[in-house]
Design a protein around this motif. Structure first.
Motif, PDB file in Angstrom:
ATOM      1  N   LYS A   1       5.455 -40.422 -61.924  1.00  0.00           N
ATOM      2  CA  LYS A   1       6.805 -40.425 -61.352  1.00  0.00           C
ATOM      3  C   LYS A   1       7.822 -40.039 -62.420  1.00  0.00           C
ATOM      4  O   LYS A   1       7.911 -40.678 -63.467  1.00  0.00           O
ATOM      5  N   ASP A   2       8.575 -38.962 -62.130  1.00  0.00           N
ATOM      6  CA  ASP A   2       9.507 -38.449 -63.140  1.00  0.00           C
ATOM      7  C   ASP A   2      10.975 -38.730 -62.815  1.00  0.00           C
ATOM      8  O   ASP A   2      11.869 -38.095 -63.369  1.00  0.00           O
ATOM      9  N   ASN A   3      11.226 -39.688 -61.923  1.00  0.00           N
ATOM     10  CA  ASN A   3      12.615 -40.012 -61.630  1.00  0.00           C
ATOM     11  C   ASN A   3      13.265 -40.655 -62.867  1.00  0.00           C
ATOM     12  O   ASN A   3      12.673 -41.481 -63.540  1.00  0.00           O
TER      13      ASN A   3
END
Length: 289
Positions: free
Chosen positions: A125-127
């Motif tokens: 997850k790159d948020n």
């Protein structure tokens, strides 16, 4: 230390940049990889990435930048330790990763590439990846006794305070001792005291104030002190002359031998001060009594 991170799709091109020999690139960290060049490592990344074709930005790219002073002292072993700690902080230990150190321009920094796709085919997850990278870099810096970005920011803030104080003191000295009667003489006196005064011209090509440059810092007059905004500076200079600052046609003045149009606020300040001086002279002479 500053940490930056983002998701990218151009894995091969980025990897080749990281391995750029012209920047004295050197591998300082590698995990779950066997390749000996950018092409081979990229292919190893792709084998895993093929398990998740929906994720287009399938590589994580990070830049870890210690301060110049810290970078000079860090050995290759310490750079490897730094990278490993960052990877652990970001929870990326079980993914393919490779890192290179660049020492071009005397600024040591690390380019780290991590496969966003894990061995199980799931995407990391790159948020808020940028903010998370910075926080992780802060924690690593504190753990290793390196300068954090907050300490750098505080030092810059303190330095700017010192610069503002010097510029203001120079301004007050020039006003008190030299009593400049126009902008040109004011600029000249400030220059003799090592402060460069730069006319600030807006998009309409009108003078709206001045910026002050000293020891690499460039600040608006109002940033130095509220008494040094364009309008207030004009009033101070006008007070040194019986006639005030003389406006030419179409609200312009002579500056460095050229006619420069004034912005509305600056023109209004000069005109208002000139009117007050006319009224004062009239009262002093007894006119209208």
């Amino acid at each position: 230390m500053i940490g930056k991170g983002k998701s990218i799709s151009h894995t091969g091109a980025s990897m080749a940049y990281g391995w750029n020999q012209e920047k004295n690139a050197e591998i300082v960290y590698s995990q779950h990889l066997a390749g000996d060049d950018p092409k081979e490592v990229t292919e190893e990344f792709k084998i895993i990435q093929e398990q998740n074709e929906r994720t287009k930005n399938n590589t994580l790219s990070f830049v870890l930048s210690p301060t110049v002073e810290d970078g000079r002292m860090l050995s290759k072993k310490q750079l490897k330790e730094l990278t490993g700690k960052f990877i652990t902080e970001m929870k990326l230990k079980e993914r393919q990763a490779i890192a290179f150190v660049h020492k071009d321009k005397q600024h040591t920094h690390i380019h780290l590439y991590v496969n966003r796709i894990g061995f199980d085919g799931r995407a990391y997850k790159d948020n808020f990846i940028g903010k998370r990278s910075q926080h992780a870099a802060e924690r690593v810096a504190m753990d290793m006794g390196l300068t954090t970005v907050r300490e750098v920011q505080l030092e810059k803030l303190n330095e700017q305070k010192r610069v503002r104080a010097v510029i203001r003191q120079t301004h007050e000295k020039v006003m008190a001792e030299m009593k400049p009667r126009d902008f040109d003489s004011y600029i000249g006196y400030m220059k003799k005291n090592r402060v460069k005064v730069i006319p600030s011209i807006n998009k309409q090509k009108k003078l709206q104030g001045f910026r002050f440059e000293y020891k690499g810092h460039n600040l608006k007059g109002s940033e130095v002190h509220r008494s040094m905004s364009g309008g207030k500076l004009a009033i101070q200079i006008a007070n040194n002359s019986e006639r005030g600052i003389q406006l030419q046609k179409a609200n312009s003045i002579q500056l460095s031998g050229k006619a420069i149009d004034l912005g509305a606020n600056l023109a209004a300040s000069i005109a208002k001060r000139a009117l007050k001086m006319v009224i004062k002279r009239a009262l002093d002479q007894g006119i209208g009594m």
